[in-house]
Design an enzyme around this catalytic site. Structure first.
Site, PDB file in Angstrom:
ATOM      1  N   GLY A  64       0.826  -1.190   0.000  1.00  0.00           N
ATOM      2  CA  GLY A  64       0.000   0.000   0.000  1.00  0.00           C
ATOM      3  C   GLY A  64       0.865   1.247   0.000  1.00  0.00           C
ATOM      4  N   GLY A  94       0.770  -5.330   0.420  1.00  0.00           N
ATOM      5  CA  GLY A  94      -0.398  -5.297  -0.449  1.00  0.00           C
ATOM      6  C   GLY A  94      -0.191  -5.977  -1.781  1.00  0.00           C
ATOM      7  CD  GLU A  99       3.038  -6.739   6.246  1.00  0.00           C
ATOM      8  OE1 GLU A  99       2.610  -6.660   5.079  1.00  0.00           O
ATOM      9  OE2 GLU A  99       3.723  -7.699   6.648  1.00  0.00           O
ATOM     10  CG  ASP A 143      -2.262  -5.731   5.734  1.00  0.00           C
ATOM     11  OD1 ASP A 143      -1.152  -6.102   5.273  1.00  0.00           O
ATOM     12  OD2 ASP A 143      -2.785  -4.643   5.433  1.00  0.00           O
TER      13      ASP A 143
END
Length: 358
Positions: free
Chosen positions: A72, A121, A144, A152
């Site tokens: 992201g 992402g 992360e 995620d």
């Protein structure tokens, strides 16, 4: 060649090439990092092509020669968190995770080309598809914990299902995978030389159905020698068997293998709260569906980005680049168990709607 009406945007190129619906992430200078608008553009393309009988297969790739998708747009998320505009992060996570789930259940085959850097992402876009391709230049990671966040985009689901304790090792260290290790860990299905990707696109444009897509991939696939993780399995499975992050660290530090001690040093530099949240998430993910994992990750992501570690982690890694984050708390021993569990509670209103009652 024709564009899907209304869906071509500067940062996402959408076109149909024969029977192929082709999506290209087009932010090469930003390693094709995802914005909310890009997620919405991809979703719109899936909407258009799902009922279209002329589209037999989809292809998702990235522009440039460096990355499929580096994750992201972390700077945008950082600015939103730093300014207290958490609704921006919530909106992005909701749209992104719903897209991840949709890719996994899409009724037509989707071929994802995880060529170059594929992180965060990018794993969510690439590793849930029906046909997941890596190349000789692929580098995959879920890093992360290095920025005060947690895995995620369905990463907990994928990592919890990697052989032995490989997924936990990758989650706690944020380590990188080459093509061979991506195949070993179940994040990819086939390796194709980068020089044959043009041939693949031409072949997919002539597909009649989903079976053709798989056949074309198999025809271009090459065998790759084992990667580093294959040889590391014994000490990884042994050292990561502990019930807590502290237990795992002690086992790694006491191991005779130099790579194990290097992993301990890597983990020790990551955010203590993120490490404990990540361990809990992966333990839970092993018994959950992909959709339930995404719902869990949504709660965690909305919670953890409100904590100071996220802003501090991005500052140290991406903004100031001093690589010296000041985590709060700074020690694993000071991370309260009740605080870890609060990350998994619902605080942001409605969930993703992927499972009943969410």
């Amino acid at each position: 060649m024709s564009d899907v009406q209304g869906s071509a945007r500067p940062e996402v190129i959408v076109r149909r090439e024969g029977a192929l619906g082709h999506v290209t992430l087009n932010r090469p200078a930003a390693y094709n990092a995802l914005t909310l608008e890009m997620v919405e553009a991809i979703d719109a393309a899936l909407d258009a092509w799902e009922p279209d009988p002329q589209v037999a297969v989809l292809l998702v790739d990235g522009a440039g020669d460096k990355a499929f998708c580096a994750g992201g747009d972390i700077r945008a998320l950082y600015e939103g968190a730093r300014s207290g505009r958490h609704e921006l992060l919530t909106a992005f996570f909701r749209a992104e995770y719903r897209l991840n789930a949709r890719i996994a259940r899409y009724p037509k085959p989707i071929v994802t080309v995880m060529d170059g850097m594929t992180m965060g992402g990018g794993i969510g876009l690439g590793a849930h598809a029906s046909h997941r391709l890596v190349t000789d230049r692929s580098v995959l990671a879920m890093p992360e914990v290095k920025i005060g966040f947690a895995p995620d985009v369905g990463g907990t689901y994928l990592l919890a299902r990697a052989p032995g304790n490989l997924g936990l090792h990758l989650a706690l260290t944020g380590g990188r995978l080459d093509a061979a290790d991506a195949l070993l860990c179940g994040l990819a299905d086939v390796a194709v030389p980068r020089g044959r990707l043009h041939d693949l696109r031409i072949a997919l444009a002539r597909c009649r159905d989903g079976d053709d897509a798989g056949a074309h991939l198999r025809a271009l696939a090459v065998a790759v020698p084992p990667g580093p993780l294959a040889a590391a399995r014994p000490w990884i499975d042994r050292c990561y068997a502990g019930g807590t992050v502290e237990d795992i660290l002690l086992a790694l530090e006491a191991a005779p293998e130099p790579d194990a001690r290097a992993a301990a040093a890597e983990i020790a530099g990551n955010a203590p709260t993120s490490l404990k949240v990540t361990l809990q998430a992966l333990r839970d993910a092993g018994r959950l569906s992909l959709e339930a994992c995404l719902e869990m990750e949504f709660r965690v992501s909305c919670s953890i980005t409100r904590r100071p570690d996220f802003v501090e982690g991005v500052r140290a890694a991406v903004v100031d680049k001093d690589r010296d984050p000041r985590w709060r708390p700074a020690r694993l021993a000071d991370v309260d168990r009740r605080d870890v569990l609060r990350h998994f509670e619902t605080e942001e209103g409605p969930g993703l709607g992927l499972v009943e009652g969410s």
